[in-house]
Design an enzyme around this catalytic site. Sequence first.
Site, PDB file in Angstrom:
ATOM      1  N   ALA A  83      28.415  68.608  22.919  1.00  0.00           N
ATOM      2  CA  ALA A  83      27.437  69.214  22.013  1.00  0.00           C
ATOM      3  C   ALA A  83      26.655  70.287  22.770  1.00  0.00           C
ATOM      4  O   ALA A  83      26.136  70.030  23.860  1.00  0.00           O
ATOM      5  CB  ALA A  83      26.490  68.159  21.463  1.00  0.00           C
ATOM      6  N   LYS A  84      26.584  71.459  22.175  1.00  0.00           N
ATOM      7  CA  LYS A  84      25.783  72.536  22.772  1.00  0.00           C
ATOM      8  C   LYS A  84      24.358  72.376  22.230  1.00  0.00           C
ATOM      9  O   LYS A  84      23.962  73.008  21.247  1.00  0.00           O
ATOM     10  CB  LYS A  84      26.368  73.908  22.426  1.00  0.00           C
ATOM     11  CG  LYS A  84      25.763  75.059  23.221  1.00  0.00           C
ATOM     12  CD  LYS A  84      26.521  76.351  22.928  1.00  0.00           C
ATOM     13  CE  LYS A  84      25.885  77.555  23.631  1.00  0.00           C
ATOM     14  NZ  LYS A  84      26.036  77.495  25.103  1.00  0.00           N
ATOM     15  N   ALA A  85      23.623  71.471  22.864  1.00  0.00           N
ATOM     16  CA  ALA A  85      22.299  71.085  22.395  1.00  0.00           C
ATOM     17  C   ALA A  85      21.216  71.664  23.293  1.00  0.00           C
ATOM     18  O   ALA A  85      21.386  71.763  24.511  1.00  0.00           O
ATOM     19  CB  ALA A  85      22.181  69.561  22.358  1.00  0.00           C
TER      20      ALA A  85
END
Length: 313
Positions: free
Chosen positions: A155-157
């Site tokens: 996840a590109k969080a």
Amino acid sequence: MPIQPTSKIWHNGNLIPWDKAQIHVMSHVIHYGSSVFEGIRCYAQPQGAAVFRLPEHMQRLIDSAKIYRMTLPYSLDQLSSAVVELIEANGIAPCYIRPIALRGYGEVGVNPKNSPIEVYIANYPWGKYVAGDDGADVCISSWNRLAPNTMPSLAKAGANYMNSQLIRMEADINGYAEGIALDVNGYLSEGSGENLFIVRNGVIYTTPLANSVLAGITRDSVLTLARHLGMTVVEQALPRELLYIADEVFFTGTAAEVTPIRSVDRIPVADGNPGPITKQLADEFFGIANGLKPDRFGWLTPVNVSVEQTVTV
């Protein structure tokens, strides 16, 4: 790199003035880092401009949101169309594009279920990300990448990038352009915002997703190009010391694009100059991105914007 404001930002289906794109200080995202985002580039073409791998980026945004149980109210096609609409409305190309989905103003508390999902997309001019015209001088960070089952690396969080900030700030304070993190087991992972590639004896190596790396869109592009060109590519766990005896090392990323690495921990990579495989892959990448080579993989989404600069590799 100061942000250069543009005219409009896309917010929940509407274009609003740049200065009106504001959130409340008590929004969930500010206190708990509850956002997922993307970084995308729009490149100048000989005729107009085009966004590089737009559907893949927006699918990763949707995937990141799903991992964090954020239900986005927009489809892949709607999000992709919003990017094109925004770029054409602002008339800015080449540019960097920043979509972000965040949990807004609702309740205070770790559980985000009653905080609304807000989606914004901005675009603005942006140039080179990693310093060093002839290659970057980097170091191994004292900070590791996130251990599996702590925070999801796929996840590109926004919250994940607190780790990246520590890596980047440490490198900067010590006089390096960037830092490379190891994973929890001491194997190579990635840079603070880039995937890592190593070339040795004609073989291209990169760290697999299991080593706490982001599934980079540019990483995938370079892997595709390398295989198309008949190069041998190996994805496997890699020891730190392989960097010191590598023939070539380079970063990939939307911001970093394809950036050669000149030295690691002040040990030169080979003779310190970008190597032939790095240069060949960079030429292929930029050739396609800038419309100077055929878009044989269908990576470009045209946008109707006039570009004043001349396109060259």
